[in-house]
Design a protein around this motif. Structure first.
Motif, PDB file in Angstrom:
ATOM      1  N   ALA A 132       0.682  -1.195   0.273  1.00 45.87           N
ATOM      2  CA  ALA A 132       0.053  -0.038   0.034  1.00 45.87           C
ATOM      3  C   ALA A 132       0.981   1.317  -0.016  1.00 45.87           C
ATOM      4  N   PRO A 133       1.868   1.483   0.900  1.00 44.46           N
ATOM      5  CA  PRO A 133       2.582   2.573   0.907  1.00 44.46           C
ATOM      6  C   PRO A 133       3.368   2.843  -0.435  1.00 44.46           C
ATOM      7  N   SER A 134       3.695   1.934  -1.385  1.00 47.43           N
ATOM      8  CA  SER A 134       4.372   2.375  -2.592  1.00 47.43           C
ATOM      9  C   SER A 134       3.579   2.471  -3.714  1.00 47.43           C
ATOM     10  N   ALA A 135       2.115   2.334  -3.515  1.00 47.80           N
ATOM     11  CA  ALA A 135       1.287   2.501  -4.693  1.00 47.80           C
ATOM     12  C   ALA A 135       0.215   3.634  -4.323  1.00 47.80           C
ATOM     13  N   PRO A 136       0.410   4.658  -4.079  1.00 50.24           N
ATOM     14  CA  PRO A 136      -0.500   5.678  -3.550  1.00 50.24           C
ATOM     15  C   PRO A 136      -1.551   5.928  -4.418  1.00 50.24           C
ATOM     16  N   SER A 137      -1.404   5.744  -5.667  1.00 50.54           N
ATOM     17  CA  SER A 137      -2.398   6.346  -6.453  1.00 50.54           C
ATOM     18  C   SER A 137      -3.484   4.837  -7.061  1.00 50.54           C
ATOM     19  N   ALA A 138      -3.069   3.706  -6.710  1.00 48.94           N
ATOM     20  CA  ALA A 138      -3.705   2.760  -7.072  1.00 48.94           C
ATOM     21  C   ALA A 138      -5.025   2.160  -6.166  1.00 48.94           C
ATOM     22  N   ALA A 139      -6.178   1.632  -6.898  1.00 51.10           N
ATOM     23  CA  ALA A 139      -7.245   1.176  -5.971  1.00 51.10           C
ATOM     24  C   ALA A 139      -6.815   0.145  -5.179  1.00 51.10           C
ATOM     25  N   LEU A 140      -6.931  -0.039  -4.093  1.00 52.03           N
ATOM     26  CA  LEU A 140      -6.448  -1.269  -3.200  1.00 52.03           C
ATOM     27  C   LEU A 140      -7.568  -2.039  -3.013  1.00 52.03           C
ATOM     28  N   VAL A 141      -7.634  -3.237  -3.621  1.00 55.61           N
ATOM     29  CA  VAL A 141      -8.585  -4.353  -3.320  1.00 55.61           C
ATOM     30  C   VAL A 141      -8.298  -5.432  -2.341  1.00 55.61           C
ATOM     31  N   THR A 142      -8.852  -5.404  -1.057  1.00 58.53           N
ATOM     32  CA  THR A 142      -8.412  -6.540  -0.102  1.00 58.53           C
ATOM     33  C   THR A 142      -9.714  -7.494  -0.002  1.00 58.53           C
ATOM     34  N   THR A 143      -9.430  -8.590  -0.648  1.00 58.65           N
ATOM     35  CA  THR A 143     -10.281  -9.859  -0.595  1.00 58.65           C
ATOM     36  C   THR A 143     -10.324 -10.474   0.661  1.00 58.65           C
ATOM     37  N   GLY A 144     -11.539 -11.090   0.843  1.00 56.56           N
ATOM     38  CA  GLY A 144     -11.787 -12.095   2.236  1.00 56.56           C
ATOM     39  C   GLY A 144     -13.372 -12.450   2.205  1.00 56.56           C
ATOM     40  N   ALA A 145     -13.890 -12.481   3.323  1.00 59.01           N
ATOM     41  CA  ALA A 145     -15.280 -12.752   3.341  1.00 59.01           C
ATOM     42  C   ALA A 145     -16.195 -11.605   2.709  1.00 59.01           C
TER      43      ALA A 145
END
Ligand SMILES: Nc1ncnc2c1ncn2[C@@H]1O[C@H](COP(=O)(O)OP(=O)(O)OP(=O)(O)O)[C@@H](O)[C@H]1O
Ligand SMILES: Cc1ncsc1CCO
Ligand SMILES: [Mg+2]
Length: 243
Positions: A132-145
């Protein structure tokens, strides 16, 4: 976004109309499910890993999926070439940093790729935390339940899905490919990623009653992705938003 499920249906129809080519540089375990899942939603997957062929294939691809599982030197070379080409052409690419928290060399590669501004990163909580810290402009998609998409201080959570997804290897990896396909028809990377995860989650819920276990669920999931429509997305979609 007021009506995300309806918008997801519109984007899915656009994918079926446009048939965008999505190039997939992905791990050895999930190539077939990824190609089948992309084909089921109406995209065209291409999978070659020969670095020499990347210029020609990136030319005709609308988006690129980079998945770092079962990484080997040949695919590493192809990934570096393909990402540079897509970044130069300002076309979207997504990184799935499989097990990046375990391997130092893989983490180093992921950091290099993040510097070229991926549109999105998809992973589990540990993988996303590492990048996360090295990709400030990316949408961050965390999957799980639940699946949470974070971007620019805002978040969207998709509550759909089924625990059987965790018993089919590659449902997460496929979701990276589906996000790539949605990035070809929606410029807002957060909305594209949220709609893609909604499509995966609702398809899983439609598939569930057809399945006797992981084997039949895998087939039913592909069937559901193929036949999913806007009304079903509106009926089943469960999302919450912050910010
Ligand atoms: N318990 C659950 N309930 C509902 N959906 C789930 C559950 N577990 C996983 N999913 C869904 O399964 C998909 C894959 O997510 P997961 O977090 O398992 O990825 P992953 O571990 O990287 O998968 P893989 O490496 O096998 O591709 C997501 O769409 C997620 O929403
Ligand atoms: C099992 C496995 N090992 C490397 S990649 C992969 C697929 C799920 O990420
Ligand atoms: Mg899993």
């Amino acid at each position: 976004m007021q009506n995300l499920p309806r918008h997801a249906g519109t984007l899915l129809m656009r994918i079926r109309e446009n048939a965008p080519r999505v190039h997939c540089l992905t791990n050895a375990v999930v190539k077939e499910l990824t190609a089948d899942g992309l084909t089921a939603i109406g995209a065209i997957p291409s999978m070659t890993e020969n670095a020499d062929e990347m210029p020609d294939f990136m030319d005709v691809s609308k988006a690129l999926l980079v998945n770092l599982g079962t990484l080997d030197p040949a695919r590493t070379e192809a990934i570096k070439t393909a990402v540079s080409l897509m970044a130069a052409a300002q076309k979207p690419f997504i990184i799935d940093p499989v097990k990046v928290e375990i391997s130092e060399s893989r983490l180093a590669l992921a950091h290099t790729l993040c510097a070229q501004r991926p549109a999105a990163i998809r992973g589990n909580a540990a993988e996303i935390a590492a990048l996360a810290p090295s990709a400030p402009s990316a949408a961050l998609v965390t999957t799980g339940a639940d699946d949470t998409i974070r971007w620019g201080g805002k978040s969207i959570t998709v509550h759909n899905g089924d625990p059987l997804m965790g018993y089919v290897t590659g449902t997460g990896c496929l979701s990276g490919g589906v996000i790539a396909a949605f990035l070809t028809v929606e410029e807002d990377r957060m909305i594209a990623a949220a709609c893609a995860m909604l499509v995966m989650g609702v398809a899983a819920e439609i598939a569930r009653p057809q399945a006797r276990g992981p084997g039949t669920f895998r087939a039913a999931l592909l069937d559901a992705l193929y036949s999913l429509d806007t009304e079903t997305l509106i009926q089943h979609g469960r999302i919450s938003q912050n910010g």
